[in-house]
Each structure stands twice: as structure tokens, then as C-alpha cells.
Design an enzyme around this catalytic site. Sequence first.
Site, PDB file in Angstrom:
ATOM      1  CB  ALA A  52      -1.069   0.178   1.108  1.00  0.00           C
ATOM      2  N   GLY A  55       2.826   3.266  -5.926  1.00  0.00           N
ATOM      3  CA  GLY A  55       2.097   2.611  -6.783  1.00  0.00           C
ATOM      4  C   GLY A  55       0.472   2.344  -7.160  1.00  0.00           C
ATOM      5  CG  ASP A  99       8.719  -9.964   4.964  1.00  0.00           C
ATOM      6  OD1 ASP A  99       7.904 -10.643   3.418  1.00  0.00           O
ATOM      7  OD2 ASP A  99       9.490 -10.353   5.405  1.00  0.00           O
ATOM      8  CB  VAL A 100       3.748 -10.739   2.083  1.00  0.00           C
ATOM      9  CG1 VAL A 100       2.425  -9.574   1.823  1.00  0.00           C
ATOM     10  CG2 VAL A 100       4.489 -10.497   0.284  1.00  0.00           C
ATOM     11  CB  SER A 181       3.783 -11.768 -17.533  1.00  0.00           C
ATOM     12  OG  SER A 181       3.713 -11.194 -16.063  1.00  0.00           O
ATOM     13  CE1 TYR A 192       5.759  -9.189 -11.373  1.00  0.00           C
ATOM     14  CE2 TYR A 192       5.508  -9.516 -13.565  1.00  0.00           C
ATOM     15  CZ  TYR A 192       5.328  -8.748 -12.479  1.00  0.00           C
ATOM     16  OH  TYR A 192       4.342  -7.449 -11.889  1.00  0.00           O
ATOM     17  CE  LYS A 196       2.128 -10.673 -10.131  1.00  0.00           C
ATOM     18  NZ  LYS A 196       1.506  -9.606  -9.034  1.00  0.00           N
ATOM     19  CB  VAL A 225       1.364  -0.039 -14.260  1.00  0.00           C
ATOM     20  CG1 VAL A 225       0.377   1.560 -13.878  1.00  0.00           C
ATOM     21  CG2 VAL A 225       0.120  -1.021 -14.312  1.00  0.00           C
TER      22      VAL A 225
END
Length: 306
Positions: A52, A55, A99-100, A181, A192, A196, A225
Site C-alpha cells: 500500500a 504505485g 512482510d507478506v 504476463s 516473474y 503471475k 503501469v
Amino acid sequence: MTLKQVGAALLVGGVAAAAAAKAAKARDALGEPESGLARPVDRKRTILVTGAASGIGLNTVRLFLAKGWFVGAFDLDEEALRKALGDRSASSVVLGRVDVCDGDSCKSAVETFLRAAPGGAMDALFNCAGILTIEEFERIPLARQQLIIDVNCKGVINMTLPALPALKEARGCIITMASGSSVAGIPYHVTYAATKAFVYSFTEGLRTELSPQGVRVCDVSVNYVATPMTATQQWSKGSFLVKNNFATASSVAGTVWDALHKATRFNEHFYVDDVTAKTFTIVALSRALGLSYHTKLIAESMQAKI
Ligand SMILES: NC(=O)c1ccc[n+]([C@@H]2O[C@H](COP(=O)([O-])OP(=O)(O)OC[C@H]3O[C@@H](n4cnc5c(N)ncnc54)[C@H](O)[C@@H]3O)[C@@H](O)[C@H]2O)c1
């Protein structure tokens, strides 16, 4: 494209349309409950957003605050979070570090959110935290490759699991940031893009599992983006991309808002713009026809050598 390929494309299209109509009829017969968001509540709506501080996440926080929601804004970078949102009143926002990659940290973020949120309720979880490195696969160190998987994949699981009881209670919605992607492997984005693809599959599986309980699960895809994530990459690795306009973080936030309100038990993938939506269609068609047309297009656009 040859005449034979055009015929095959038309056949595939016709079969797909008939299958979709049959599936919709079958799903209607299930009589699954509607989302809780369809029902009025006598409190503020609430959403927890990860990533959050910057971006897309930050723009989403701002949009939902402007719409009168209570927002839980969580990020690894607590200082950036406070700088961006520290002036907001405690009745509209709770800020916190998460921290995810760490399951305990995610559990404690959910608990902090529920303690502060009106009615102790969670209407929505937006899994937005993510990281990217654009570089030749071989040049990205192992620790960074593993971190990309930890943040982008394990992070989604780590946040979703402890949030689920509250989301079920509110018949809420889980939204996760996917990407253009998600649909195809991309050179210089190898690991990456694979993470996704995980998001895309995670959404479909969990959506089907949780629909009968009234919880909506969806994702939002977009190609590129203009955010700090893209500003810090080496664009020489994909020169086509710099020539194209990037989407704005606020347009992605708008799609998150739409997804939350339009997600049904039949509709889980949302695209920020036509270019992204077309990317998914072209790849699906290319695969259905057994062509490698999409890999050729991607390679050309990235100026990769194949
Ligand atoms: N920018 C793009 O072109 C683009 C395109 C498609 C999808 N996405 C996805 O959108 C999401 C947001 O991207 P963005 O462009 O806003 O990126 P960003 O770099 O501007 O913001 C990402 C935020 O995530 C936070 N974060 C990183 N690791 C974390 C962790 N372990 N725990 C908690 N927070 C952590 C960062 O501190 C940062 O504030 C990501 O999932 C990204 O993959 C971005």
C-alpha cells in the site's frame, strides 16, 4: 493465416461459445449465494491492501478512502507508508508493517486490521504487494529469483489464509494483482511471469471453491503501469516496451474498484484496458490453433533472439 487456419479458428470459436452457454446454464442451476457486497450494511465498507505504500496499492488506498471506505494499508516499507498516508484519520485508515513472505507477520496484520475496522469486518482483501526484476534469467541471482516467488506467490497464500474467516463472515471479496504476463511466458521476466500465472490459477481454483460460500475471488491484469516498479527496471532488455504508453496506477485502482463490484461467481478475471484484454485473447487463440504465434510476437516485441 491460411484458409485452413481461418476455418479452424471459426470452429474453435463456435465450440467455445456453445460450451460457455452450456456452462452458464449449469452454473445457474447451482443457485450459489450472492456476494455480501450486494447486501447493504450499516457500517463503513472495509478493505485491507498490501503493497500500500507505493504505485497501484497506494492509488487503490486513496481511491477507496475517497469512496468512504475504511482502509487497512500494509507494506514492508512502513516509513514510506507513513509518509504517504500518515496524515489520515484513524477512523478511516489503519497503517501497519507487513512482510507478506512471513506467515506470522500476515496473521498479525489481519488481526491489527480487524481490531481497527468498523464492526471488526473485512469486506475485501487486495493482494497487491509484488516485486519484479527485468533481466536475463541467468543474471538474476538465486536469492532474488526465490524472493520473487516468495512475495508474488507465497505472499498471496500467507495473506489469504488468515483473512478467510473474516471474508467468509462478511461474504467478501479477494482481489489479487495478476498481470499481462499471467497468460504467457515472457523473456527477461521468466520467473516473474511464472508467479503471475500462479495468481491466475490461484484465483480460478479458489473462486470455484469459495463461490458456494458467497466469497468472490478475482484478479486484475494489466501489461505495464507507470509506477516505481517499472521506473527502476533496465528497459534496454525490452525496447518495444518503452515505445508504448504505460497504464496509470489510478486506472488500475479504478479496475480494482470495478472488479470488487462486478465480480460474480462466473467472472473472475478483470483487465485494465483493451490492450491487456487482447493479449489474453491472442495467446488463447494462438494456443488453441497449435501455433507459436504469440511466442513469436513476444520475442519480436522484446527483441529477443529465438
Ligand atoms: N507496474 C506494473 O507494470 C505492473 C503490471 C502488472 C502487474 N503489476 C503488479 O501490481 C502490483 C503492484 O505493483 P506496483 O507497480 O504498484 O509496484 P511498486 O513497486 O510501486 O509497489 C509495490 C509495493 O509492494 C511492497 N512490497 C514489496 N515486498 C513486500 C513484502 N515482502 N511485503 C509487503 N510489501 C512488500 C513495496 O514496499 C511497495 O510499496 C505487483 O503485484 C505487481 O506485480 C504491476
